[in-house]
Scaffold this motif. Structure first.
Motif, PDB file in Angstrom:
ATOM      1  N   GLY A  37      24.466 -17.207  38.369  1.00  0.00           N
ATOM      2  CA  GLY A  37      25.069 -15.955  38.813  1.00  0.00           C
ATOM      3  C   GLY A  37      24.411 -14.704  38.250  1.00  0.00           C
ATOM      4  O   GLY A  37      24.871 -13.593  38.506  1.00  0.00           O
ATOM      5  N   LYS A  40      19.142 -14.356  39.875  1.00  0.00           N
ATOM      6  CA  LYS A  40      17.782 -14.873  40.029  1.00  0.00           C
ATOM      7  C   LYS A  40      17.441 -15.080  41.513  1.00  0.00           C
ATOM      8  O   LYS A  40      16.395 -14.635  41.985  1.00  0.00           O
ATOM      9  N   THR A  41      18.332 -15.778  42.209  1.00  0.00           N
ATOM     10  CA  THR A  41      18.094 -16.033  43.631  1.00  0.00           C
ATOM     11  C   THR A  41      18.032 -14.722  44.407  1.00  0.00           C
ATOM     12  O   THR A  41      17.151 -14.529  45.266  1.00  0.00           O
ATOM     13  N   THR A  42      18.931 -13.824  44.088  1.00  0.00           N
ATOM     14  CA  THR A  42      18.941 -12.536  44.779  1.00  0.00           C
ATOM     15  C   THR A  42      17.626 -11.792  44.550  1.00  0.00           C
ATOM     16  O   THR A  42      17.110 -11.127  45.460  1.00  0.00           O
TER      17      THR A  42
END
Ligand SMILES: Nc1ncnc2c1ncn2[C@@H]1O[C@H](COP(=O)(O)OP(=O)(O)O)[C@@H](O)[C@H]1O
Ligand SMILES: [Mg+2]
Lengths: 235, 295
Positions: A37, A40-42
């Motif tokens: 959360g 990182k992915t964003t």
């Protein structure tokens, strides 16, 4: 090669990235570590143009790509291996690979790169005609990486390639990531497995709730007390 | 009698199948039930006849032209009505689709009136109304034979496009994982437009065939055919192209046999009864993926 400057990205009213700044130099493996959360992915999705940042600037090879479409960004040389692999389950292994080369028209080059992927991952050659969904987790990760390589990227974004894989498979995948890097592809590696990531990376960034809180050479981060207690479970 | 009904049912079923693939392909890529698809089918028939009557174009070129115009129409519908709603809740697009359907029906009424219009007989080859061949007691007309051959050719062509071409593979990839497809550099909106173009041209062809077969067309013809073809797509497993083909044929045959043996009054009801029975036994449809697995 790549620089993100003060990137702010939102999901509706959720402020997921609160000013992320990082750079990746040609030839490096840079890792972005952080808890679940953290954003990182964003961050990777912002680079790929899937989630458009509201504020900030992303520059790749001297060109502003902040507002470009994903199609253009891929064409510029940035390919992502997304979290959870996202292979196409009911396309064959070969079709999956060819989708990676979607924007390319150089048939011979694509053929040669397909051959290279089979050399890197001999399992993929054996499973060429099988549906992607029938592969094991580790094989799916190999397929996802192979598929991304088919675009012949200059910069490869990897989102948690170790997720859900057995330690021995993770070792294998990380060796391959190093090999891809040695052969000339720059890598931005997102990981929760900070131990492994920092061992193969040149530099690292620590992301906490949407902002970078620590950065430096991977060796230094491995010895940083904060990193050791929060991300490596040591001391 | 039975055999004759079977062949008549096959005619109808193949036409349903031709419409149903349009529903199922669009559902596959954007998970939208495109209620306006029936209206594209209706426009196919009217445009074809208008081209024949006012431009004096022969039947087959007129058919191709109408299919092309309807492909453009399908792409425009997506671009104007659905594309802005890509990230909106599913229900918004669904209601919009119903709105587009009503809108197009009314446009057709303004242009061509609200009463049924016959197909231009003089443009139809004489051989179509004669018997093409007989098998025992079964008689198959030239038009029926043409429908068998034409729809089969279209289905084979479609199957080849979907399975063997790059854009067809991209369509399947998009249906399986839209984010991953975008990350491959696939221009998602362009592939969606291509899907609408394919489905709409086949739907238009179906409209033309039906109008020729029954020698009539009306602005409201898209409603019934649309619902039937949608039922066929669900019966076959929504999202599955071979499923839609099979579903169309099963529905057409069931309906015709039902009308012949039970009562023609229950014709529509019997078709739906078959669909409901299949869905109860196999919720994912005849060739659909098991429920729970995303399209
Ligand atoms: N699609 C989404 N919609 C709403 N919020 C999201 C979405 N994806 C991620 N978030 C939120 O954004 C923040 C960052 O998520 P993410 O980038 O997935 O983190 P990480 O990859 O580091 O686990 C989290 O608070 C998460 O809940
Ligand atoms: Mg993540």
């Amino acid at each position: 090669m790549l620089s993100m400057t003060d990137i702010h990205t939102y999901y509706g009213s959720i402020h997921a990235l609160k000013g992320v700044t990082l750079t990746v130099n040609q030839g490096e493996i840079v890792t972005l570590i952080g808890a679940n959360g953290a954003g990182k992915t964003t961050s990777l999705m912002s680079v790929s143009g899937v989630t458009q940042p509201k504020q900030g600037k992303i520059v790749f090879l001297g060109e502003d790509i902040t507002k470009m479409t994903t199609e253009k960004i891929v064409a510029k040389g940035i390919t992502q291996v997304p979290e959870g692999r996202m292979i196409f389950p009911r396309l064959t292994v070969r079709e999956n690979l060819l989708m990676g080369a979607y924007l390319r028209n150089d048939k011979d080059g694509v053929k040669a790169d397909e051959e290279k992927v089979y050399e890197l991952f001999p399992k993929m050659r054996e499973r060429m005609k099988q549906h992607g969904g029938t592969l094991s987790g580790g094989e799916q990760q190999m397929l996802a990486i192979g598929r991304a390589l088919m675009a012949r990227p200059k910069l490869l974004l990897l989102d948690e390639p170790s997720l859900g894989l057995a330690p021995i498979v993770v070792e294998n995948i990380f060796e391959i990531i190093q090999r891809i890097n040695r052969e000339g592809t720059t890598i931005l590696l997102v990981e929760q497995n900070a131990q492994m990531a920092l061992h193969i990376a040149h530099r690292g960034y620590v992301l906490e709730t949407g902002a970078v809180t620590l950065e430096g050479p991977a060796k230094d981060l491995l010895e940083n007390p904060k990193v050791r207690s929060a991300y490596l479970g040591l001391d | 009698m039975f055999e004759q009904q079977l062949f008549n049912g096959l005619t109808l079923g193949l036409i349903y199948a031709l419409i149903a693939v349009g529903y199922t392909m669009v559902y596959g890529v954007i998970e939208l039930i495109n209620f306006a698809h029936g209206e594209v089918y209706m426009f196919g028939a009217f445009l074809c006849v208008t081209i024949i009557n006012s431009l004096g174009v022969p039947l087959f070129p007129a058919m191709v032209l109408a299919m092309g115009l309807c492909a453009l129409m399908g792409v425009s519908i997506d671009h104007i009505a659905y594309k802005p709603l890509r990230k909106a809740p599913r229900l918004a697009a669904l209601i919009t689709a119903i709105g587009v359907s009503i809108f197009l029906q009314n446009i057709a009424m303004i242009i061509w009136g609200s009463r049924p219009v016959p197909f231009t007989r003089s443009a139809v080859p004489a051989a179509f109304s004669e018997q093409a061949f007989a098998l025992g007691s079964v008689s198959v007309s030239g038009l029926q034979l043409f429908i068998y051959l034409f729809t089969t050719a279209m289905m084979i062509g479609l199957t080849l496009i979907i399975n063997k071409t790059k854009v067809g593979t991209a369509m399947r990839a998009l249906a399986q994982n839209a984010t991953a497809a975008a990350l491959m550099g696939i221009n998602v909106n362009r592939v969606i437009a291509f899907t609408f173009a394919l489905g709409s041209s086949l739907g238009a062809a179906a409209g033309i065939l039906v109008a020729m077969y029954y020698n009539t067309m009306s602005a409201t013809m898209g409603y019934n055919a649309g619902v039937k073809a949608f039922a066929a797509a669900v019966l076959g497993g929504i999202g599955s192209v071979p499923g839609a083909m099979l579903g169309g044929v099963v529905l057409g045959v069931a309906e015709t046999l039902g009308a012949g043996y039970v009562s023609s009054q229950y014709r529509d009801g019997l078709g739906y009864a078959v669909m409901i029975a299949v869905i109860l036994l196999r919720p994912s449809g005849l060739l659909g993926k098991s429920v729970g697995q995303k399209a």
